[in-house]
Design an enzyme around this catalytic site. Sequence first.
Site, PDB file in Angstrom:
ATOM      1  N   LYS A  77       0.846  -1.194   0.000  1.00 39.51           N
ATOM      2  CA  LYS A  77       0.000   0.000   0.000  1.00 39.51           C
ATOM      3  C   LYS A  77       0.880   1.242   0.000  1.00 39.51           C
ATOM      4  CE  LYS A  77      -3.893   1.957   2.681  1.00 39.51           C
ATOM      5  NZ  LYS A  77      -4.739   1.776   3.883  1.00 39.51           N
ATOM      6  N   SER A 152      -9.807   1.952   2.932  1.00 44.21           N
ATOM      7  CA  SER A 152      -8.929   2.681   2.055  1.00 44.21           C
ATOM      8  C   SER A 152      -7.943   1.810   1.283  1.00 44.21           C
ATOM      9  CB  SER A 152      -8.141   3.708   2.864  1.00 44.21           C
ATOM     10  OG  SER A 152      -7.284   3.064   3.788  1.00 44.21           O
ATOM     11  N   SER A 176      -9.972  -0.522   7.062  1.00 41.21           N
ATOM     12  CA  SER A 176      -9.412  -0.390   5.717  1.00 41.21           C
ATOM     13  C   SER A 176      -8.725  -1.620   5.141  1.00 41.21           C
ATOM     14  CB  SER A 176      -8.437   0.775   5.670  1.00 41.21           C
ATOM     15  OG  SER A 176      -9.153   1.956   5.485  1.00 41.21           O
TER      16      SER A 176
HETATM   17  N1  GLN Z   1     -13.192   4.079   6.388  1.00 38.91           N
HETATM   18  C1  GLN Z   1     -12.567   4.522   7.590  1.00 38.91           C
HETATM   19  C2  GLN Z   1     -12.221   5.979   7.476  1.00 38.91           C
HETATM   20  O1  GLN Z   1     -12.559   6.563   6.517  1.00 38.91           O
HETATM   21  C3  GLN Z   1     -11.376   3.684   7.893  1.00 38.91           C
HETATM   22  C4  GLN Z   1     -10.163   4.067   7.153  1.00 38.91           C
HETATM   23  C5  GLN Z   1      -8.981   3.228   7.504  1.00 38.91           C
HETATM   24  O2  GLN Z   1      -9.124   2.174   8.141  1.00 38.91           O
HETATM   25  N2  GLN Z   1      -7.811   3.703   7.126  1.00 38.91           N
HETATM   26  O3  GLN Z   1     -11.636   6.543   8.337  1.00 38.91           O
END
Ligand code: GLN
Length: 489
Positions: A77, A152, A176
Amino acid sequence: MEFKNKSVFELKELLEKKTVTSVEMTKYFLDRIESLDQDLNAYIQVSDKALDEAKKADDKIQAGEKGRLLGVPVGIKDLLCTRGIQTTAASKMLEGFVPPYSATVVEKLQSEGAVVLGKLNLDEFAMGSSNENSYFGAVKNPWNKEYVSGGSSGGSAAAVAAGLAPVTIGTDTGGSIRQPASFCGVVGMKPTYGRVSRYGIVAFASSLDQAGPLSRTVKDAALISEVISGFDENDSTTSERSVPQWSASINESLKGKKVGLVKEYFESKLHESVQEQMDRAIEFVKEAGAEVVEVSLSLSRLAIPVYYMVATSEASSNLARYDGVRYGYRSNFDEKPASSLDDFYERNRGEGFGSEVKRRIMLGTYALSSGYYDAYYKKAGQIRRLLAEQFQKAFEKCDVLMGPVTATPAFKLGDRISDPLEMYLNDIFTTSANLVGIPGMSVPMGFSKEGLPVGVQLMSSSFSEQVLFDVGSALEQRADIWKGLPNGY
Ligand code: GLN
C-alpha cells in the site's frame, strides 16, 4: 505457467523446487499489471527495482539460502515508506516524495526475501471507505468495474483479487483492510494493535493504525502476519511478546470453541446477501464443531461517532507536519509570492490536500480545541474505554466473535461520495476492533445475487490471533472459495 490464482505457499514451493525462478514469476506479475491495471487502477507505481530484487532472490535460492518469502512477489500500500520508491499516501501533498528509508514492515518482508512489485492505490492518507478519495483516481472492483473496490486499501484488495499480486500489505485504522477485502473477495487481516510496527507508515490516527496482509488464503495471511509482526525499537507501542508460528499451527477443528454472535449486529438492517452469507457461516462453524452463543455489545452502536472523533482528532495533529517547509507540496511562490506566513501555509495546505482530508482536519481541530475538548474528545475516550470493557466481557463467553464486515456488498462508484455521513456509516462493524485494539479478519464467504463478493468478519481478544486463523480456515474450506478470478482476469 500461470501464477495468478496461486497462494503464497504454492508459489514458495515452485520457487524452492526450482520449477520457476523469481525473475520469471516477478516478470509474470509485472506483465499482468502492465496489461490489466490501466483500467483497474490498483497500482500508483510499479517498482523499477523489482527485477533486480528477484535476481538477488534467485541467487540466494541457488546458493541454498533460506527465507520465509524468498523470491515471492508482494505489493505494498502506498502509505508505507519504501526506500528509493515514491511514496505518496495517494495525496498531491506527497507526490514525488522518495523516502530515504523503508517502513519496518517492508524491511521485514524484504529480509525474508520478498520482492516488492510496486505501490498500491488508496484513499488519500487512508481516509475513506471506497478508494474514491485518491488523488490518483478510484480503484475499480475487479468483479464488476462499476462498483467500488472498498477502502482505504482498495488497491491492495483489487490487486490480489485480479491476480496482479499474490499478496499485498494494507493498513487498517477503522476497517481499511477488512472492508476492501470483503468487497473484493480476498482474506484481510488486521493484527492486534502493537503486533506490527507503525514505523515508516504515514500516520493517520496513531492509536488505531495497524498494518496487515490481504491474501488469497487464510494460511497466507497467517504467514505474512508472522513475518511482519514483532517488537521494533523504532515504535514504542509495539509489543515485546513473541510471535507464534500461526501458519504452522492452524487447527480447523473447532471442537470446544465458542463462537459469539453479537446481538446488536443482527438487529441492524443487513442486506439480504450479507444475511445469507452470515447464515452459511453460522452453519459452517457448527459443522466444524463449534458452539454458537449470543453476546451483547450495547455500546457498539456508538462506534461510528467515537471512531470519527478519535480518528479525526489524531489526524488533525498528525497532518500538521505537512506545511510545505520541510517536505510536502509547496505552492508556486515564484509566480505569486506569499503575502504573509498564514498565506504561505494556506496555499501549501489548501492546494496539497484533497477535500476529505481537509474535512477531517477541520473536524479534528474543532474537537480538540480548548472549549470543546471535554465535550468531544474526552467523552469519546471515555466511551472507548467502556467499549473495551464490554468486549472483554464478551470474550469471557466466547473465543471469537463472528459477524458481518459491512451491512451491504460493494456499492456503485459515485453512489455515496457526495454524502460523507453515509460513507462513514459503512464502517459500523469494523471500527470497534481498532478502538479496542483487538485483531479482526475478513474471510470471503460467497457472492451476492449481483455477483459481488461478501465476506464475514471474525474478531478475537488481543494477542489471540490463532483462533482467527483456525476459524477462518474452517470457514474457507466449507465456503468452497472460488479458485477462479473475475471475468477478464
Ligand atoms: N473508512 C474509515 C475511514 O474513513 C477507515 C479508514 C482506515 O481504516 N484507514 O476513516
